[in-house]
Design an enzyme around this catalytic site. Structure first.
Site, mmCIF file in Angstrom:
data_model
loop_
_atom_site.group_PDB
_atom_site.id
_atom_site.type_symbol
_atom_site.label_atom_id
_atom_site.label_comp_id
_atom_site.label_asym_id
_atom_site.label_seq_id
_atom_site.Cartn_x
_atom_site.Cartn_y
_atom_site.Cartn_z
ATOM 1 N N CYS A 17 47.089 48.076 49.637
ATOM 2 C CA CYS A 17 47.024 49.333 50.383
ATOM 3 C C CYS A 17 45.692 50.020 50.140
ATOM 4 C CB CYS A 17 48.173 50.258 49.987
ATOM 5 S SG CYS A 17 48.088 50.801 48.272
ATOM 6 N N CYS A 20 44.630 50.595 46.547
ATOM 7 C CA CYS A 20 44.013 49.437 45.886
ATOM 8 C C CYS A 20 42.519 49.387 46.175
ATOM 9 C CB CYS A 20 44.668 48.141 46.362
ATOM 10 S SG CYS A 20 46.396 47.966 45.899
ATOM 11 N N ASP A 418 12.113 51.620 77.345
ATOM 12 C CA ASP A 418 10.773 51.097 77.590
ATOM 13 C C ASP A 418 10.817 50.436 78.969
ATOM 14 O OD1 ASP A 418 8.098 50.050 77.022
ATOM 15 O OD2 ASP A 418 9.121 48.121 76.842
ATOM 16 N N ASP A 620 11.881 45.934 73.564
ATOM 17 C CA ASP A 620 11.895 44.514 73.203
ATOM 18 C C ASP A 620 10.627 44.034 72.526
ATOM 19 O OD1 ASP A 620 10.161 44.622 75.354
ATOM 20 O OD2 ASP A 620 10.829 42.707 76.188
ATOM 21 N N ASP A 624 7.460 48.474 70.292
ATOM 22 C CA ASP A 624 8.632 49.340 70.384
ATOM 23 C C ASP A 624 9.292 49.570 69.031
ATOM 24 O OD1 ASP A 624 8.487 49.621 73.188
ATOM 25 O OD2 ASP A 624 9.459 47.688 73.462
#
Length: 729
Positions: A17, A20, A418, A620, A624
């Site tokens: 649980c 624990c 971009d 990408d 960037d």
């Protein structure tokens, strides 16, 4: 020098649980050198960061053993193998033994009266309580001697109270009187807890399907091409630079570049792209994808842990192991939950006795409180939703680096794009042409002849256009490139020039008004022009080719889809004003900024953040990376650079802007599931404990409700597997 920081994964057995989880994390964090410990109940794993050696690593295992858990280090985070029915026989045995105890209660409403003999009740209930339920006693005892408490303490106290109350009732009841026994309550509760844990394990196995599916994509062998021929070797032996042969229908074992052959590759399992992609020499292929109809040879570029597939698995595992801020509240509640419930149960028992209720009834009400309050659902609410959500996202080509990125993405109000390579295809294409009447259709042929053999991006665009138009070009000789200007060559005995506007003006090449007017229209749309002219002092411009970086077809749907979600799209680019204005106008983007230098993109984002907007940046390229890191959420196209992907919190495996929309959608869906799960987990306890306290909930019903709460939370999380990406507006 301080010891190097190590990050390792530990498999832990015996957690039941949320309490624990809290105990294990506290125990690990108290160890000297441990800087971070995050435990996931659903996967039964701990991700630990520590500074130390093998001796310290062994000490951690011993510490967990002293508080009642078995642990061992895992070199890789591999989900448990299939086999969720390993405890099925235990559940079946418990139900078989419980059946005769419950049967009289079930048939009583139909007019069948009877009672199982007391000796048989005792004989059936005892092996359930102390045999099949022995695991709960062991766990509860270890928990108590370590100075804490967990779910098993509540189960053991509740069922033991009902069992021993029944034994007491048998011996204290006068001969001939009907004793008050509750063997069936103890047996039913214990059986329901076992059943609930078994169903929970089966459901949790489903949450790790995404990781297991990704790991299954990794081939075990590869066919190496050597001087001696082809040889099959384990994939671990493939080195960077080796040449690997892949036959039709085989799974590609490594990332690399095709050096021989032509085929199509099914990348759907990594990128979510539904159609196979054509591949030729020079094309990049990814390990784990499936080769189509042709035999190909690939030069390995990334192998082992550096491959795209391994990085995907690592990202998904890390995201599943981390905890969102909302889970920290659950951890704090869990730390005091079990002791608080024990106190409530004692108080309930005392109050019932004070009000004149029999001791047996008071104890049964306290037992019901103990049973209904087991905090299993609390411990599963967050990790199961995160595991299914991030796994589903990965299946659709969206890699979420960590839970912070998941939580921030769902609240994004502005997406900054971009332009080049993100909203556009990232490479120029011929979008138009215009020629003087004197050259007619010959202009395109001459322009193509001048570009043969050139590697310039505009030249490649011209050659692609010629192939599409099926234009045959004459032979050009004495080709000379003029750096920064263009190219010149002899064609059919005449010298021609093809180059920029600036070069034509420098050479004072005149242009007809009709051509000039057409050129101005293309410039207004952001196009770049290459002019064709004859050499010599009397040469005039013969016409031009217009180039643009084409807008991705999916970009329009992405921007429209964001608007439907109430999210604003902004474009920031280093391109010139006309090109930016054209793209923004085509996509319906009302806010944009052109001419922004790479280093200034991060500053632009900072100024937007000062206005209180939660920002996502999509890019990408290497340029960037600073902006991706500066945004609240960085989203990198995986078709871009590794630097961009390292800086981003979300990696989009397809070069499709609609993936941005999908990332926001799955983040919102996952966070919604977490909130739903936590609501229901707390709801069961908030409603169930008072009902049990006032006597409206028997121990048997409490056990059923407790088991159902855990299973329902996991089942609710599994609904995320049905999520599908939005198509945009």
């Amino acid at each position: 020098m301080p010891p190097t920081l190590q990050r390792r994964i530990m498999n832990i057995e015996g957690m039941t649980c949320a309490s624990c989880v809290t105990r294990v994390e506290k125990a690990l964090r108290k160890i000297e050198g441990v800087t971070e410990a995050s435990v996931n109940l659903a996967t039964e794993k701990a991700h630990v960061a520590f500074r130390g050696d093998a001796q310290q690593a062994e000490q951690m295992l011993k510490v967990l053993e002293t508080i009642g858990y078995k642990a061992h280090w895992a070199e890789a985070a591999k989900p448990a193998a299939a086999g969720p029915d390993r405890d099925g026989w235990t559940v079946l045995m418990a139900l078989v033994l419980t059946g005769p105890l419950v049967l009289p209660m079930l048939v009583h409403p139909f007019g069948f009266h009877g009672m199982v003999p007391l000796w048989l009740q005792w004989l059936l209930a005892t092996p359930i309580q102390f045999g099949l339920g022995a695991r709960f006693y062991r766990s509860a005892w270890k928990s108590i001697i370590s100075g804490s408490s967990n779910m098993d303490v509540l189960v053991v106290l509740g069922t033991s109270a009902a069992y021993f109350l029944s034994v007491y009732g048998v011996f204290r009841t006068p001969h001939g009187a009907e004793p008050q026994v509750y063997f069936e309550s103890a047996a039913v509760v214990m059986s329901l807890v076992l059943l609930g844990k078994w169903l929970e394990v089966r459901a949790k196995r489903q949450t790790t399907l995404a990781i297991r599916a990704l790991q299954a994509l990794r081939p075990e062998t590869a066919r190496l091409q050597t001087e001696m021929g082809e040889t099959v070797v384990p994939v671990e032996r493939v080195k960077q630079g080796n040449r690997v042969v892949i036959l039709p229908g085989e799974r590609i074992p490594v990332d690399g570049v095709m050096t021989e052959g032509q085929s199509s590759v099914d990348e759907s399992m990594l990128t979510g792209e539904s159609l196979p992609l054509p591949k030729a020499q020079g094309s990049t292929v990814l390990g784990g994808t499936i080769n189509g109809e042709g035999r190909i040879v690939v030069k390995a570029s990334h192998v082992g842990a550096d491959s795209t597939l391994s990085r995907m698995i690592r990202l998904v595992e890390d995201a599943q192991a981390a905890k969102p801020p909302i889970q920290r509240l659950v951890d704090r509640v869990s730390a005091v939950f079990v002791p608080a419930v024990l106190g409530i149960a004692v108080l309930v028992c005392v109050l019932w006795i004070v009000t004149g209720a029999p001791y047996e009834a008071a104890i049964l009400h306290a037992v019901a409180v103990l049973v209904i309050a087991c905090p299993c659902a609390l411990g599963l609410a967050t990790p199961t939703a995160i595991m299914v959500g991030t796994g589903t996202a990965a299946r659709h080509g969206i890699l979420i680096k960590d839970v912070t990125a998941l939580e921030l993405t769902q609240g994004v109000g502005t997406v900054v794009f971009d332009k080049t390579g993100t909203l556009t295809q990232g490479r120029p294409a011929v979008v138009g042409q215009d020629w003087s009447d004197t050259v007619a259709g010959r202009g395109l042929q001459w322009a193509g002849a001048l570009q043969r053999g050139s590697e310039h991006p505009l030249a490649r665009a011209v050659l692609r256009y010629l192939d599409e138009q099926k234009v045959v070009c004459p032979q050009a000789v004495d080709i000379t490139a003029v750096p920064g200007r263009g190219v010149k060559a002899q064609i059919e005995g005449e010298e021609f020039l093809l180059g920029s506007e600036a070069w034509m003006q420098q050479l004072q090449r005149a242009v007809d008004p009709k051509l000039q007017e057409a050129a101005d229209r293309w410039r207004e749309q952001g196009a770049t022009l290459s002019w064709l002219a004859r050499s010599g002092s009397e040469g005039r411009r013969l016409g031009f080719l217009a180039f643009q970086d084409p807008i991705k077809e999916e970009a329009r749907a992405a921007v429209a889809g964001l608007k439907t979600l109430g999210i604003e799209a902004i474009m920031i680019t280093g391109d010139h004003e006309q090109a930016a204005a054209h793209v923004a106008g085509q996509l319906g983007i009302t806010r944009w900024k052109a001419g922004v230098l790479p280093g200034d993109k991060a500053l632009e984002l900072s100024s937007l953040r000062e206005k209180g907007q939660r920002l996502a940046m999509v890019g990408d390229g290497i340029n960037d990376a600073p902006a991706l890191a500066a945004a609240d959420v960085g989203m990198a196209m995986a078709t871009g650079t590794d630097v961009a992907m390292e800086a981003a919190g979300v990696t989009l495996m397809r070069s499709d802007p609609r993936q941005v929309l999908a990332a926001i959608s799955i983040s919102r869906a996952t966070m919604q599931k977490i909130k739903q799960n936590l609501f229901w987990a707390f709801f069961y306890n908030v409603v169930g404990i008072p009902l049990a306290a006032i006597g409206w909930l028997s121990p048997m019903l409490a056990g059923a409700a407790m088991a159902f709460s855990s299973v329902s939370v996991v089942a609710n999380s599994l609904l995320l597997r049905n999520w599908t990406p939005p198509k945009g507006g």
